[in-house]
Design a protein around this motif. Structure first.
Motif, PDB file in Angstrom:
ATOM      1  N   ILE A 285      24.791 -44.577 -44.124  1.00 18.24           N
ATOM      2  CA  ILE A 285      24.461 -43.175 -43.463  1.00 18.24           C
ATOM      3  C   ILE A 285      23.366 -42.809 -44.330  1.00 18.24           C
ATOM      4  O   ILE A 285      22.277 -42.326 -43.700  1.00 18.24           O
ATOM      5  CB  ILE A 285      25.615 -41.896 -43.633  1.00 18.24           C
ATOM      6  N   ARG A 286      23.163 -42.675 -45.540  1.00 14.06           N
ATOM      7  CA  ARG A 286      22.195 -42.221 -46.341  1.00 14.06           C
ATOM      8  C   ARG A 286      20.780 -43.200 -46.061  1.00 14.06           C
ATOM      9  O   ARG A 286      19.789 -42.625 -45.838  1.00 14.06           O
ATOM     10  CB  ARG A 286      22.408 -42.238 -47.751  1.00 14.06           C
ATOM     11  N   GLU A 287      21.220 -44.494 -46.036  1.00  8.63           N
ATOM     12  CA  GLU A 287      19.758 -45.096 -45.920  1.00  8.63           C
ATOM     13  C   GLU A 287      19.307 -45.200 -44.325  1.00  8.63           C
ATOM     14  O   GLU A 287      18.135 -45.191 -44.386  1.00  8.63           O
ATOM     15  CB  GLU A 287      20.310 -46.826 -45.842  1.00  8.63           C
ATOM     16  N   GLU A 288      20.053 -44.703 -43.382  1.00 12.53           N
ATOM     17  CA  GLU A 288      19.641 -44.480 -42.080  1.00 12.53           C
ATOM     18  C   GLU A 288      18.833 -43.346 -41.977  1.00 12.53           C
ATOM     19  O   GLU A 288      17.980 -43.199 -41.361  1.00 12.53           O
ATOM     20  CB  GLU A 288      21.001 -44.638 -41.109  1.00 12.53           C
ATOM     21  N   GLY A 289      19.372 -42.379 -42.742  1.00 11.89           N
ATOM     22  CA  GLY A 289      18.761 -41.071 -42.729  1.00 11.89           C
ATOM     23  C   GLY A 289      17.497 -41.007 -43.405  1.00 11.89           C
ATOM     24  O   GLY A 289      16.297 -40.598 -42.806  1.00 11.89           O
ATOM     25  N   GLU A 290      17.213 -41.908 -44.555  1.00 10.61           N
ATOM     26  CA  GLU A 290      16.099 -42.104 -45.247  1.00 10.61           C
ATOM     27  C   GLU A 290      14.926 -42.857 -44.513  1.00 10.61           C
ATOM     28  O   GLU A 290      13.973 -42.524 -44.312  1.00 10.61           O
ATOM     29  CB  GLU A 290      16.240 -42.476 -46.598  1.00 10.61           C
ATOM     30  N   LYS A 291      15.538 -43.942 -43.694  1.00 12.75           N
ATOM     31  CA  LYS A 291      14.659 -44.698 -42.812  1.00 12.75           C
ATOM     32  C   LYS A 291      14.248 -43.924 -41.716  1.00 12.75           C
ATOM     33  O   LYS A 291      13.132 -44.069 -41.512  1.00 12.75           O
ATOM     34  CB  LYS A 291      15.504 -46.059 -42.327  1.00 12.75           C
ATOM     35  N   ALA A 292      14.884 -43.057 -41.182  1.00 10.17           N
ATOM     36  CA  ALA A 292      14.469 -42.340 -40.007  1.00 10.17           C
ATOM     37  C   ALA A 292      13.318 -41.289 -40.392  1.00 10.17           C
ATOM     38  O   ALA A 292      12.400 -41.213 -39.982  1.00 10.17           O
ATOM     39  CB  ALA A 292      15.648 -41.713 -39.327  1.00 10.17           C
ATOM     40  N   VAL A 298       8.292 -37.667 -41.955  1.00  7.31           N
ATOM     41  CA  VAL A 298       8.833 -36.233 -42.122  1.00  7.31           C
ATOM     42  C   VAL A 298       9.370 -36.569 -43.895  1.00  7.31           C
ATOM     43  O   VAL A 298      10.195 -37.324 -44.053  1.00  7.31           O
ATOM     44  CB  VAL A 298      10.120 -36.037 -41.289  1.00  7.31           C
ATOM     45  N   HIS A 299       8.715 -35.814 -44.584  1.00  7.32           N
ATOM     46  CA  HIS A 299       9.046 -35.776 -46.205  1.00  7.32           C
ATOM     47  C   HIS A 299       9.545 -34.314 -46.600  1.00  7.32           C
ATOM     48  O   HIS A 299       9.572 -33.692 -46.009  1.00  7.32           O
ATOM     49  CB  HIS A 299       7.808 -36.179 -46.682  1.00  7.32           C
ATOM     50  N   GLY A 300      10.347 -34.528 -47.726  1.00  4.37           N
ATOM     51  CA  GLY A 300      10.548 -33.366 -48.517  1.00  4.37           C
ATOM     52  C   GLY A 300      12.089 -32.789 -47.694  1.00  4.37           C
ATOM     53  O   GLY A 300      12.217 -31.647 -47.891  1.00  4.37           O
ATOM     54  N   LEU A 301      12.792 -33.794 -47.160  1.00  6.38           N
ATOM     55  CA  LEU A 301      14.092 -33.258 -46.642  1.00  6.38           C
ATOM     56  C   LEU A 301      15.135 -33.090 -47.786  1.00  6.38           C
ATOM     57  O   LEU A 301      15.236 -34.121 -48.485  1.00  6.38           O
ATOM     58  CB  LEU A 301      14.599 -34.260 -45.574  1.00  6.38           C
ATOM     59  N   HIS A 302      15.861 -32.206 -47.539  1.00  7.25           N
ATOM     60  CA  HIS A 302      17.012 -32.092 -48.781  1.00  7.25           C
ATOM     61  C   HIS A 302      17.983 -33.363 -48.398  1.00  7.25           C
ATOM     62  O   HIS A 302      18.263 -33.876 -47.208  1.00  7.25           O
ATOM     63  CB  HIS A 302      17.877 -30.711 -48.397  1.00  7.25           C
ATOM     64  N   PRO A 303      18.661 -33.717 -49.514  1.00  4.53           N
ATOM     65  CA  PRO A 303      19.545 -35.034 -49.438  1.00  4.53           C
ATOM     66  C   PRO A 303      20.725 -34.821 -48.335  1.00  4.53           C
ATOM     67  O   PRO A 303      20.945 -35.601 -47.819  1.00  4.53           O
ATOM     68  CB  PRO A 303      19.965 -35.034 -51.039  1.00  4.53           C
ATOM     69  N   GLU A 304      21.255 -33.629 -48.496  1.00  2.00           N
ATOM     70  CA  GLU A 304      22.185 -33.310 -47.500  1.00  2.00           C
ATOM     71  C   GLU A 304      21.849 -33.411 -46.130  1.00  2.00           C
ATOM     72  O   GLU A 304      22.502 -33.874 -45.191  1.00  2.00           O
ATOM     73  CB  GLU A 304      23.062 -31.848 -47.710  1.00  2.00           C
ATOM     74  N   VAL A 305      20.520 -32.819 -45.913  1.00  2.63           N
ATOM     75  CA  VAL A 305      20.064 -33.140 -44.557  1.00  2.63           C
ATOM     76  C   VAL A 305      19.885 -34.361 -44.130  1.00  2.63           C
ATOM     77  O   VAL A 305      20.098 -34.795 -42.900  1.00  2.63           O
ATOM     78  CB  VAL A 305      18.869 -32.131 -44.345  1.00  2.63           C
TER      79      VAL A 305
END
Length: 506
Positions: A285-292, A298-305
């Protein structure tokens, strides 16, 4: 000049001869002198002839140069004369056009003077009639006339404004269609839908009994730990996982597959495998969110987001993968914002996060747009992004251009052929109908529907369809598609005519 040279040469030769003769002391001096003189005369004549030839050649060359120069000057003079004639003709035409224009202007001025006089006469007559009928003073009549003219002017202005609004609306519609068309072309997706049914294959039917366990303890432990129902029925060599939470369903699938591979199935082992699967899914889940976020810029997203975003990898809406849909909406919104001169980065960010509420909408009450807005507020996302997310399904009125663009991009991505499972049957029928329409024409050999129904390629028989007929076939197919089918966007029809010559060397 030539004779002077000859004379000088002769004198020189004679002097040499006399000197030679003077020095000779023998009896053959005179004969030798004559021979020398004759030879000198011959040399002088030969030299004279050579010089004459050189002079003639120089004269001929000068004459040729003069002739060529004179011809060139004559040609240049002729061209200059032609240009002058053309300029004079152009000036004559312009003068004639100016004279005609002056005549028209004079005629129009005369006509305007006449109309002005008629208008003034009519106005005077109207003023007199008004004064006679209403016993009004000139000032009062003038005020009435001004009021009437004002009303007529307001009506004409209203008509002009209405026409301008219609033209502006038409231009806006045309521009919007162009921008949407460009965005769709630049962000075409090949995927159709994701399956939402998790089926775990079994090596044999005996494994079903081991999964159930003694008195059902294994299946109960697995269902309790994952929150997913295991459906074990007559389906050969398969177990179906059923649950409303796609993340839990993925955890259960991974744990069950590992238990089947391992072969040791009991409650303690099930608990261990479920925990490992949960950690693995969290990592995915974390890797998919970072990849997207990286793919969309899109940069600067909160880790929970980022985690909420990654959970959309396992979320589907009518069969459409929500994470892929969000990425597509981000691209589309950014493209349209760039075309309109809006904030491209804001549109891209809001497009990526617009469905983030679907990551927890099965756990929290309310529409997913509002849930997503609350999540983003909690992690200090900008008010513009929050507004675009909350407004993308019109829960609130869209107040920014970027919010409207996210709405449009969301609709485009969802309306793409085959994007949603609710249109899957219609999508398949549409593809079949496309191939049927193209294949029904005479001379068509093969038909292929491609790009999720956005393109159809038609192979024709070259011996029956020539190049001109191929164009006609493509137009006929387009016309029948427009008349017989309903579809979003546009469908590209490509007719291919290929001729091959094959021989074999033996």
């Amino acid at each position: 000049m030539i004779y002077v040279v000859i004379a000088l040469a002769s004198l020189g030769v004679g002097y040499l001869a006399r000197r030679f003769l003077g020095e000779l002391k023998k009896g053959s001096a005179e004969q030798q002198a004559r021979t020398i003189i004759k030879r000198a005369e011959e040399l002088a004549e030969a030299r004279q002839r050579e010089m004459l030839l050189e002079v003639k050649e120089d004269i001929h060359k000068l004459r040729a140069d003069l002739d060529r120069e004179s011809r060139e000057r004559r040609l240049e003079l002729q061209r200059a004369e032609n240009r002058n004639i053309q300029k004079e003709e152009a000036l004559d035409r312009k003068l004639a056009a100016v004279e005609k224009r002056e005549e028209r202007v004079a005629h129009r001025e005369a006509e305007l003077d006449r109309i002005r006089k008629e208008v003034e006469a009519l106005r005077d007559e109207q003023r007199k009639k008004l004064e006679e009928l209403a016993s009004l003073r000139s000032e009062e009549a003038r005020q009435l006339l001004l009021d009437e003219v004002r009303r007529e002017t307001e009506l004409e202005a209203a008509a002009l404004i209405k026409n301008a609004e219609i033209r502006a609306r038409d231009e806006a519609d045309k521009k919007a269609r162009e921008i949407l068309s460009l965005a769709i072309q630049r962000c075409s997706a090949d995927h159709v839908v994701d399956t939402t049914v998790s089926v775990v294959p079994l090596p044999n039917d005996e494994m079903k009994g081991r999964i159930i366990g003694r008195e059902g303890r294994n299946i109960r432990a697995l269902e309790t730990l994952t929150g997913i129902d295991l459906i074990i029925d007559d389906t050969p060599e398969a177990v179906i996982l059923s649950g409303f939470d796609p993340v839990r369903r993925e955890i259960a699938r991974i744990a069950l597959e590992r238990l089947i591979t391992d072969g040791r199935i009991h409650p303690a082992r099930i608990e261990e495998m479920v925990e490992k699967a949960r950690k693995e899914v969290d990592t995915i889940i974390r890797e998919e969110g970072e990849k997207a976020a990286f793919d969309t810029g899109v940069h600067g997203l909160h880790p929970e987001v980022v985690k909420y975003l990654g959970r959309l990898r396992y979320r589907t809406s009518y069969g459409q993968n929500v994470l892929q849909h969000s990425i597509e909406v981000s691209y589309l919104a950014a493209i349209m914002a760039a075309e309109l001169g809006a904030d491209e980065n804001l549109a891209r960010r809001a497009g990526l996060l617009h469905d983030i509420g679907k990551a927890v909408d099965h756990e929290v009450e309310g529409p997913h747009a509002k849930i997503g807005g609350d999540i983003l507020k909690r992690f200090h996302e900008s008010p513009q992004v929050v507004h675009a997310v909350v407004a993308h399904h019109s829960e609130v009125e869209a107040k920014t251009v970027e919010a409207c663009l996210v709405q449009a991009a969301d609709a485009i991505s969802a309306a793409r052929p085959g994007a949603r499972r609710e249109t899957l049957e219609a999508y398949i029928k549409r593809l079949e109908k496309l191939e049927e329409i193209a294949g029904s024409l005479d001379g068509v050999d093969k038909v292929y529907a491609m790009q999720a129904g956005r393109e159809i390629r038609v192979m024709v028989k070259p011996e029956k369809i020539d190049d001109a007929a191929a164009i006609r076939v493509s137009r006929d197919i387009v016309k029948r598609i427009e008349d017989e089918l309903e579809y979003p966007g546009q469908i590209k029809v490509t007719v291919i005519r290929e001729t091959r010559a094959v021989e074999y060397a033996k």
